[in-house]
Design a protein around this motif. Structure first.
Motif, PDB file in Angstrom:
ATOM      1  N   ARG A  97      59.695  11.165  -3.467  1.00  0.00           N
ATOM      2  CA  ARG A  97      58.338  11.674  -3.237  1.00  0.00           C
ATOM      3  C   ARG A  97      57.509  11.735  -4.516  1.00  0.00           C
ATOM      4  O   ARG A  97      56.385  12.233  -4.516  1.00  0.00           O
ATOM      5  CB  ARG A  97      58.387  13.067  -2.597  1.00  0.00           C
ATOM      6  CG  ARG A  97      58.785  13.073  -1.135  1.00  0.00           C
ATOM      7  CD  ARG A  97      58.746  14.477  -0.553  1.00  0.00           C
ATOM      8  NE  ARG A  97      57.484  15.155  -0.829  1.00  0.00           N
ATOM      9  CZ  ARG A  97      57.311  16.474  -0.767  1.00  0.00           C
ATOM     10  NH1 ARG A  97      58.342  17.271  -0.463  1.00  0.00           N
ATOM     11  NH2 ARG A  97      56.135  17.018  -1.035  1.00  0.00           N
ATOM     12  N   ARG A 202      43.224  18.392   3.305  1.00  0.00           N
ATOM     13  CA  ARG A 202      44.206  17.864   2.351  1.00  0.00           C
ATOM     14  C   ARG A 202      44.022  18.546   0.998  1.00  0.00           C
ATOM     15  O   ARG A 202      42.962  18.468   0.373  1.00  0.00           O
ATOM     16  CB  ARG A 202      44.052  16.359   2.188  1.00  0.00           C
ATOM     17  CG  ARG A 202      45.044  15.733   1.224  1.00  0.00           C
ATOM     18  CD  ARG A 202      46.451  15.645   1.784  1.00  0.00           C
ATOM     19  NE  ARG A 202      46.520  14.599   2.815  1.00  0.00           N
ATOM     20  CZ  ARG A 202      47.641  14.228   3.413  1.00  0.00           C
ATOM     21  NH1 ARG A 202      48.790  14.818   3.098  1.00  0.00           N
ATOM     22  NH2 ARG A 202      47.622  13.296   4.348  1.00  0.00           N
ATOM     23  N   SER A 227      52.254  19.085   2.767  1.00  0.00           N
ATOM     24  CA  SER A 227      51.140  18.147   2.927  1.00  0.00           C
ATOM     25  C   SER A 227      50.265  18.049   1.684  1.00  0.00           C
ATOM     26  O   SER A 227      49.358  17.217   1.618  1.00  0.00           O
ATOM     27  CB  SER A 227      50.269  18.559   4.132  1.00  0.00           C
ATOM     28  OG  SER A 227      49.689  19.834   3.930  1.00  0.00           O
ATOM     29  N   GLU A 252      55.062  12.957   2.675  1.00  0.00           N
ATOM     30  CA  GLU A 252      55.696  11.785   3.269  1.00  0.00           C
ATOM     31  C   GLU A 252      54.674  10.751   3.748  1.00  0.00           C
ATOM     32  O   GLU A 252      54.875   9.544   3.579  1.00  0.00           O
ATOM     33  CB  GLU A 252      56.578  12.202   4.450  1.00  0.00           C
ATOM     34  CG  GLU A 252      57.778  13.071   4.073  1.00  0.00           C
ATOM     35  CD  GLU A 252      58.902  12.286   3.402  1.00  0.00           C
ATOM     36  OE1 GLU A 252      58.833  11.034   3.395  1.00  0.00           O
ATOM     37  OE2 GLU A 252      59.835  12.936   2.892  1.00  0.00           O
ATOM     38  N   ASP A 253      53.577  11.208   4.342  1.00  0.00           N
ATOM     39  CA  ASP A 253      52.641  10.248   4.943  1.00  0.00           C
ATOM     40  C   ASP A 253      51.836   9.458   3.923  1.00  0.00           C
ATOM     41  O   ASP A 253      51.199   8.461   4.285  1.00  0.00           O
ATOM     42  CB  ASP A 253      51.693  10.966   5.919  1.00  0.00           C
ATOM     43  CG  ASP A 253      50.842  12.033   5.248  1.00  0.00           C
ATOM     44  OD1 ASP A 253      51.334  12.723   4.353  1.00  0.00           O
ATOM     45  OD2 ASP A 253      49.668  12.176   5.641  1.00  0.00           O
TER      46      ASP A 253
END
Length: 387
Positions: A97, A202, A227, A252-253
């Motif tokens: 990550r 975000r 997030s 992750e996205d």
């Protein structure tokens, strides 16, 4: 007439102009004159830690090709950053990550492009680090400025966010922040991170001054939200500005989007800088000695500047800046800073770089320079102001 692009109208990052003016002033000084006190730029006066430089030398002398790395960085460096999060914050951040970037400056466009679309609205406190807004604007996104002052310690509050209508698509926070040097408490950061996650906002957390705090606990948004995007760098605590090496902690996205963007925009961060950065984590004694010097500089200025005429300073929790309200002395910090450079030999950055509406009442003073210069600054300022 040939067309120019959106980027042709990008505002200047004014501190870079101040650096140029201070360089010119220093070059024009006659021999034997007192030098220019450099308080305009957030660049440590110390170089890269010895262990980092020696690691780079060994790698170069070994003759191995310093070619492209994977776009997200050397596996060993990503693992070392992952270990750093476990040791410093007790946070479990898998190495996959983490993306190694060309400084924090290279991290921001990657994060913004991956997380947002043209037309999106991204909130941030004012005063703010100028490239946040300038990069967003260049990408067709819209900064939403949240006026903050001493009553909120120049940080956004949860109440301020809850009043936003419509909600923004993103929020940028910085703790410690540039220019004010103030911090969010762990509880405040956790609450903001939870609010962002719950409301589909975000969160981009700028943590490049972590390691440089003076009594207040540091926390990472990565520990509170899966997030959030975290930006960090080897430039400040690690004193490696010119090595151009930073990192992102990604949800992750955004992993694959950032990887693809990095492949196309940068290929990879410099290989030799990544080698040096990994070694820098083992240079704690030297880095903590640097921090102790900044703390002494901070104490000298907090003790000396009020008597010299700068008596309205933001709480200096971290980083290496003092945000000074100079409205009792001027309503034009650009002119004030220019005269201070020309007449007192002190270079500082006008507040308009950080707050376009209210910045003419503020100056930012950096205290990461040499201790002797910081000790001299209050006396020089006092004489100039006739105090």
């Amino acid at each position: 007439m040939l067309k120019t692009g959106r980027g042709a109208n990008a505002p200047a990052f004014l501190v870079m102009d101040v650096i140029a003016a201070a360089n010119a002033a220093a070059a024009a000084l006659p021999a034997g004159s007192p030098g220019i006190l450099r308080m305009e730029v957030g660049q440590p006066s110390t170089g890269a830690p010895r262990g980092a430089a020696e690691a780079a030398i060994r790698a170069l002398q070994a003759g191995a090709p310093m070619g492209y790395t994977e776009a997200l960085g050397l596996a060993s460096l990503r693992s070392r950053i992952s270990r750093h999060y476990a040791e410093k914050y007790g946070a479990d951040i898998p190495a996959r990550r983490i993306a190694v970037t060309v400084g924090a400056s290279g991290a921001f466009p990657l994060a913004f492009l991956a997380a947002f679309d043209p037309g999106d609205r991204i909130a941030m406190a004012a005063p703010f680090y100028p490239p946040y807004a300038n990069i967003l604007t260049g990408l067709g996104m819209h900064p939403v400025l949240l006026p903050c002052d001493a009553s909120t310690r120049f940080q956004p509050t949860l109440a301020m966010l809850e009043r936003l209508d419509p909600l923004p698509d993103g929020l940028i926070i910085a703790s410690p922040c540039n220019p004010a040097g103030t911090m969010l408490s762990p509880e405040e950061l956790a609450a903001i991170a939870a609010w962002c996650h719950a409301n589909g906002v975000r969160l981009i957390s700028d943590e490049i001054y972590h390691g440089l705090s003076y009594g207040m606990a540091e926390s990472t948004a990565a520990a509170f939200s899966d997030s959030a995007v975290v930006v960090n760098s080897f430039s400040k605590y690690f004193s490696m500005t010119g090595w151009r090496i930073g990192w992102l902690v990604l949800p992750e996205d955004l992993l694959r989007p950032v990887e693809c963007l990095a492949q196309n925009l940068f290929i990879s961060a410099p290989h030799v800088a990544q080698v040096a950065a990994e070694a820098a984590f083992d240079c704690t004694d030297e880095l903590e000695a640097n921090k102790a010097a900044y703390a002494r500089n901070r104490d000298l200025l907090l003790a000396g500047l009020p008597a010299a005429g700068l008596d309205r300073l933001a709480a200096a929790d971290g980083a290496f800046y003092l945000w000074a309200d100079v409205s009792a002395l001027t309503n034009d910090s650009v002119d004030f800073a220019a005269r201070m450079l020309a007449e007192a030999g002190i270079a500082a950055t006008p507040g308009v770089d950080f707050d376009r509406e209210r910045g003419r009442r503020f100056l930012r003073l950096s205290y990461c320079g040499a201790e002797a210069s910081m000790a001299e600054a209050p006396d020089r300022l006092r004489r100039w102001l006739g105090r």
